[in-house]
Structures are given as C-alpha cells and as structure tokens.
Design a protein around this motif. Structure first.
Motif, short mmCIF file in Angstrom:
data_model
loop_
_atom_site.label_atom_id
_atom_site.label_comp_id
_atom_site.label_asym_id
_atom_site.label_seq_id
_atom_site.Cartn_x
_atom_site.Cartn_y
_atom_site.Cartn_z
N ALA A 49 -40.39 -21.67 -47.17
CA ALA A 49 -41.52 -22.53 -46.78
C ALA A 49 -41.63 -22.54 -45.26
O ALA A 49 -41.39 -23.55 -44.60
N VAL A 50 -41.97 -21.40 -44.69
CA VAL A 50 -42.10 -21.25 -43.25
C VAL A 50 -43.58 -21.05 -42.94
O VAL A 50 -44.22 -20.16 -43.51
N GLU A 51 -44.11 -21.85 -42.05
CA GLU A 51 -45.53 -21.75 -41.72
C GLU A 51 -45.78 -20.50 -40.88
O GLU A 51 -45.09 -20.25 -39.89
N VAL A 52 -46.77 -19.74 -41.28
CA VAL A 52 -47.19 -18.56 -40.53
C VAL A 52 -48.31 -18.97 -39.59
O VAL A 52 -49.39 -19.37 -40.03
N LEU A 53 -48.05 -18.90 -38.29
CA LEU A 53 -49.04 -19.33 -37.31
C LEU A 53 -50.09 -18.26 -37.10
O LEU A 53 -49.83 -17.06 -37.24
N GLN A 54 -51.29 -18.71 -36.73
CA GLN A 54 -52.40 -17.81 -36.47
C GLN A 54 -52.75 -17.84 -34.99
O GLN A 54 -52.54 -18.84 -34.30
N ARG A 55 -53.29 -16.74 -34.51
CA ARG A 55 -53.65 -16.62 -33.10
C ARG A 55 -54.62 -17.75 -32.72
O ARG A 55 -55.63 -17.98 -33.37
N GLY A 56 -54.28 -18.47 -31.63
CA GLY A 56 -55.13 -19.55 -31.16
C GLY A 56 -54.87 -20.90 -31.80
O GLY A 56 -55.42 -21.91 -31.35
N GLN A 57 -54.05 -20.95 -32.84
CA GLN A 57 -53.73 -22.23 -33.48
C GLN A 57 -52.94 -23.11 -32.52
O GLN A 57 -52.21 -22.61 -31.65
N ARG A 58 -53.07 -24.42 -32.66
CA ARG A 58 -52.33 -25.35 -31.80
C ARG A 58 -51.45 -26.23 -32.66
O ARG A 58 -51.92 -26.82 -33.64
N VAL A 59 -50.18 -26.33 -32.27
CA VAL A 59 -49.19 -27.05 -33.07
C VAL A 59 -48.53 -28.11 -32.20
O VAL A 59 -48.04 -27.81 -31.10
N GLY A 98 -32.58 -25.33 -34.27
CA GLY A 98 -31.22 -25.11 -34.77
C GLY A 98 -31.22 -23.91 -35.70
O GLY A 98 -31.64 -22.82 -35.35
N THR A 99 -30.76 -24.14 -36.94
CA THR A 99 -30.76 -23.06 -37.94
C THR A 99 -31.99 -23.11 -38.84
O THR A 99 -32.18 -22.23 -39.67
N LYS A 100 -32.84 -24.12 -38.67
CA LYS A 100 -34.02 -24.27 -39.51
C LYS A 100 -35.19 -23.51 -38.90
O LYS A 100 -35.59 -23.76 -37.76
N GLU A 101 -35.75 -22.59 -39.68
CA GLU A 101 -36.91 -21.84 -39.20
C GLU A 101 -38.17 -22.68 -39.39
O GLU A 101 -38.44 -23.17 -40.48
N HIS A 119 -34.77 -31.33 -28.81
CA HIS A 119 -34.07 -30.29 -29.57
C HIS A 119 -34.08 -28.99 -28.78
O HIS A 119 -34.97 -28.75 -27.97
N GLU A 120 -33.10 -28.15 -29.05
CA GLU A 120 -33.12 -26.82 -28.45
C GLU A 120 -33.85 -25.87 -29.39
O GLU A 120 -33.37 -25.57 -30.49
N LEU A 121 -35.02 -25.45 -28.98
CA LEU A 121 -35.82 -24.52 -29.78
C LEU A 121 -35.40 -23.09 -29.44
O LEU A 121 -35.22 -22.75 -28.27
N LYS A 122 -35.25 -22.29 -30.47
CA LYS A 122 -34.88 -20.89 -30.28
C LYS A 122 -36.02 -20.01 -30.78
O LYS A 122 -36.50 -20.20 -31.90
N ILE A 123 -36.43 -19.07 -29.94
CA ILE A 123 -37.49 -18.14 -30.32
C ILE A 123 -36.89 -16.75 -30.36
O ILE A 123 -36.35 -16.26 -29.36
N VAL A 124 -36.97 -16.12 -31.52
CA VAL A 124 -36.35 -14.82 -31.75
C VAL A 124 -37.45 -13.77 -31.92
O VAL A 124 -38.36 -13.94 -32.73
#
Length: 400
Positions: A225-235, A345-348, A243-248
């Motif tokens: 259940a991972v949300e797939v973001l779209q170009r231009g979407q705002r979250v 963390g470990t949650k995508e 929290h420490e966000l990790k971008i891979v």
C-alpha cells in the motif's frame, strides 16, 4: 509562489508567464492572450481560472485543483463568449466554455499493480464522458481501445505488450477535447505473477456492473500500500517534520556502465543558494544546518532529510540526480526504469517514477518546499540536457 493576480492586473495587453508554478485563483478580465509557457496554475479550491472578458486566448498552461474531494472541483470557469484554449491541460471541471461539458468522471491514476511478465495483460477503466473526446496514448508498451469516447459511460481497455521481468510500466493516457485531461498509468511486470485480463481486473477491483471506480483506481492489487506520486502533485508532510526522511534512487539497469549521483540544493526565497555549502552531494555530504545529508557509504544512492533542522532562511530543497562525468554519450535514455522511493524509517511512504527522460544528463526529481508555514513535497521529474553545470548555474552556484 508568484502573486499572479497582482501581476496580471498591473500588466497591459497580452500576458506571458515565465515557466514555473503559480498559485491562483486568477481572473482574466480583459481581452488578451495568456501564454503559460508550460506553467502550472493551481489552487486548493476552485475555480482556479475565471475568464470574464470576451476574446481571450489561453495557451500552454496546466490548470489544477489540489484540494480534496469536498472542495469546489471547477478548474476553469468561463462567463464570456469567444474564448479559445490551445494546449491547455486541466485537472478539474471546465464550466461555461463553448462545446466543453463539465462533470467528467474518470480515475486520475490507474495503478495496475504487478502483472505477468512475457505475456499480454488486459485491464479496463470505466469512465463517464459528458462529450465526445479522443483518447491518446504515447506509451510504446501499451495499447488502448477505443480511441474515441462517446457521451455516457465508456469502458477503456488497456493491453500491455509482452514485457520482461521487473519492467516498470509508467506513462499517461490523454483525454482530449478543447482541453486535455490526463490519466497516469503505473504497473510492473513480474515473472510468475498471474496474467491479468479485463474481466478479472473488474472483479478484483470489486466494481459492481456499471459503477464508476474511485480515484485512484486499483485494477490489480499492488504488492504494497504505497502511494504512487504523479508529476506536479503536492503532498503535505505534516507530522513528519521531526522524522528522518530517506529518499532512495534506483533503476532496473543501464545500457552502458554509468554512475548516477544525488545532489540536493538548499534555496532561499529568491530561488538561489546562498553559497556553495548549500549544495549537498558526495563532495559536501552534509548541509551547514545538519538537515540534509547525502552519505556515500553503502550501495544505495540516498538522501536523508530532517525538515525540523532546516534553517529558517531555506524555503526549498531541490532533489536532483545527474550522470557522473563529462561523456556526452551518456544520458538517461540509457537508464531503465529510474524511480525514487520515499521512506520514513523503514516504512515506505511514496514512489515516483522518473519517466519520459531521453538525452538528459540531469533531472530535477522532487522539491520539498515551505508554504504558509507548512512543508510540502512536489514530484517534478524535469530533465536537463545541459547537465549538472547548467543546473547549478540556475540555482546560483558556479562550477569550474
């Protein structure tokens, strides 16, 4: 964000925007040509763009509602005759434009989930069209039928090509009338997954006969259940500041040996970095405020961000990726399935596919930005053919 209404009111004649993002609403109250130059005009509530003068031409603009389902869904409202739209994309209803009907009902995202590799897979999307429209798909690995919509309920069949194992399918379908509407398509071919067919897809989605699926539509349930973001979407990132966000960054393979590195630009309210220290990369692995890190240990290409630590003068963090080196023969067309994944963390939390890249050597993947005291995330996916040096220059950093 630009104060677009103020700029329009103070200008005279035609109105040309610089490419970028502008917060509405905007009322066009004089005859003119409004050229968006590929910009996005958005607002949380509609109408975003109101046209009250005759003889107006709107072109090269995206108009978008960003609020939830309980907001006014009108993207464009027209109360004057002789209005022309050219190369205009909308996310929301269009009201009052001649030969254009409101109340379109279709999913913004069709998440196909995992489906069988090395086989044709068929999915169906139900959508309600209040007017005739053309359906355009430029994805080489996907066929659609029919290519014309008629007023009323329509069923659109999507058929994949025989894709190799672990191939990500990502792209868009365009619904074209006087304006353009977009449906994002996302899925993954996996060896051993069941072959999807149209009737099974409708059954898996739990759709009663003749019903309209919610947005986003899930035709074949994704693994997670991972949300797939779209170009231009705002979250909104509220609740994640400390929290420490990790971008891979990851991809499925490359046609030639190459290395993709991560670069984070910390920008002030003028859109520029204040010094070279505001570029965080393998040669400067941590920002002065210790909020952004690009570690070089491990096999992953990673950025780490803690928004609570970001200095008060920093208004935006731009996340970029570039192919290392000066070899002009290396570019992103040689990279298969590039995407970024966002973790708490470990949650995508989210995924975003970096699609439609060709001969670009660098890409602006996403932006973290402040808006009215709140941090938000916006996927971008814009490529730069001139590469990293030009990107640095645009953010006020000189390279040798």
């Amino acid at each position: 964000m630009e104060e677009i209404q103020k700029h329009f009111d103070q200008s005279g004649g035609d109105f040309l925007l610089s490419p970028g993002e502008y917060q509405g609403p905007l009322t066009v109250s004089r005859p003119c040509i409004l050229d968006g130059a590929g910009s996005t005009l958005w607002a949380e509530h509609g109408p975003v763009l109101t046209i009250t003068a005759p003889g107006v031409t709107i072109k090269n603009l995206r108009v978008e509602i960003t609020g939830g389902a309980d907001t006014n869904g009108t993207a464009v409202q027209c109360t004057a005759p002789s209005v022309t739209f050219t190369q205009v994309e909308v996310n929301g209803d269009v009201v009052g434009l001649s030969q254009e009907a409101p109340n379109w009902k279709f999913p913004r995202v069709a998440a196909l989930g995992t489906f069988a590799a090395d086989a044709e897979n068929r999915f169906q999307i139900q959508l309600e069209a209040p007017a005739d429209a053309e359906v355009v798909c430029r994805m080489k690995d996907l066929r659609i039928a029919p290519v014309r919509l008629r007023p009323g309920m329509n069923t659109l069949t999507l058929t994949t090509q025989r894709l190799r194992d672990n191939t990500i399918l990502y792209g868009e379908i365009f619904i074209q009338t006087q304006v353009t509407r977009r449906i994002y398509i996302y899925g993954k071919a996996v060896k051993g997954a069941p072959v999807a067919n149209a009737s099974a897809a409708a059954e898996n989605a739990g759709l009663p006969q003749g019903s309209l699926p919610a947005d986003p539509i899930v035709l074949h349930q994704p693994d997670e259940a991972v949300e797939v973001l779209q170009r231009g979407q705002r979250v909104s990132l509220r609740g994640l500041y400390d929290h420490e966000l990790k971008i891979v960054y990851e991809h499925q393979g490359t046609a030639r040996p190459l290395e993709v590195d991560c670069y984070c630009f910390l920008l002030r309210d003028n859109g520029k970095a204040s010094s070279d220290e505001d570029l965080v990369f393998f040669g400067n692995m941590e920002s002065p405020d210790h909020a952004v890190r690009v570690p070089t240990t491990g096999l992953e290409t990673v950025a780490q961000i803690c928004l609570d630590r970001v200095g008060s003068l920093v208004q935006k963090i731009v996340l970029c990726y570039a192919i290392y080196g000066d070899d002009s023969r290396l570019h992103f067309s040689m990279v298969s399935g590039p995407r970024i994944r966002f973790f708490d963390g470990t949650k995508e939390l989210y995924q975003f596919a970096l699609s439609s890249l060709s001969d670009e050597k660098a890409v602006v993947a996403a932006e973290f930005y402040r808006y009215k005291g709140e941090w938000k995330l916006k996927p971008v996916g814009a490529g730069y053919r001139a590469g990293l040096a030009k990107l640095c220059e645009s953010y006020g950093i000189q390279t040798e």
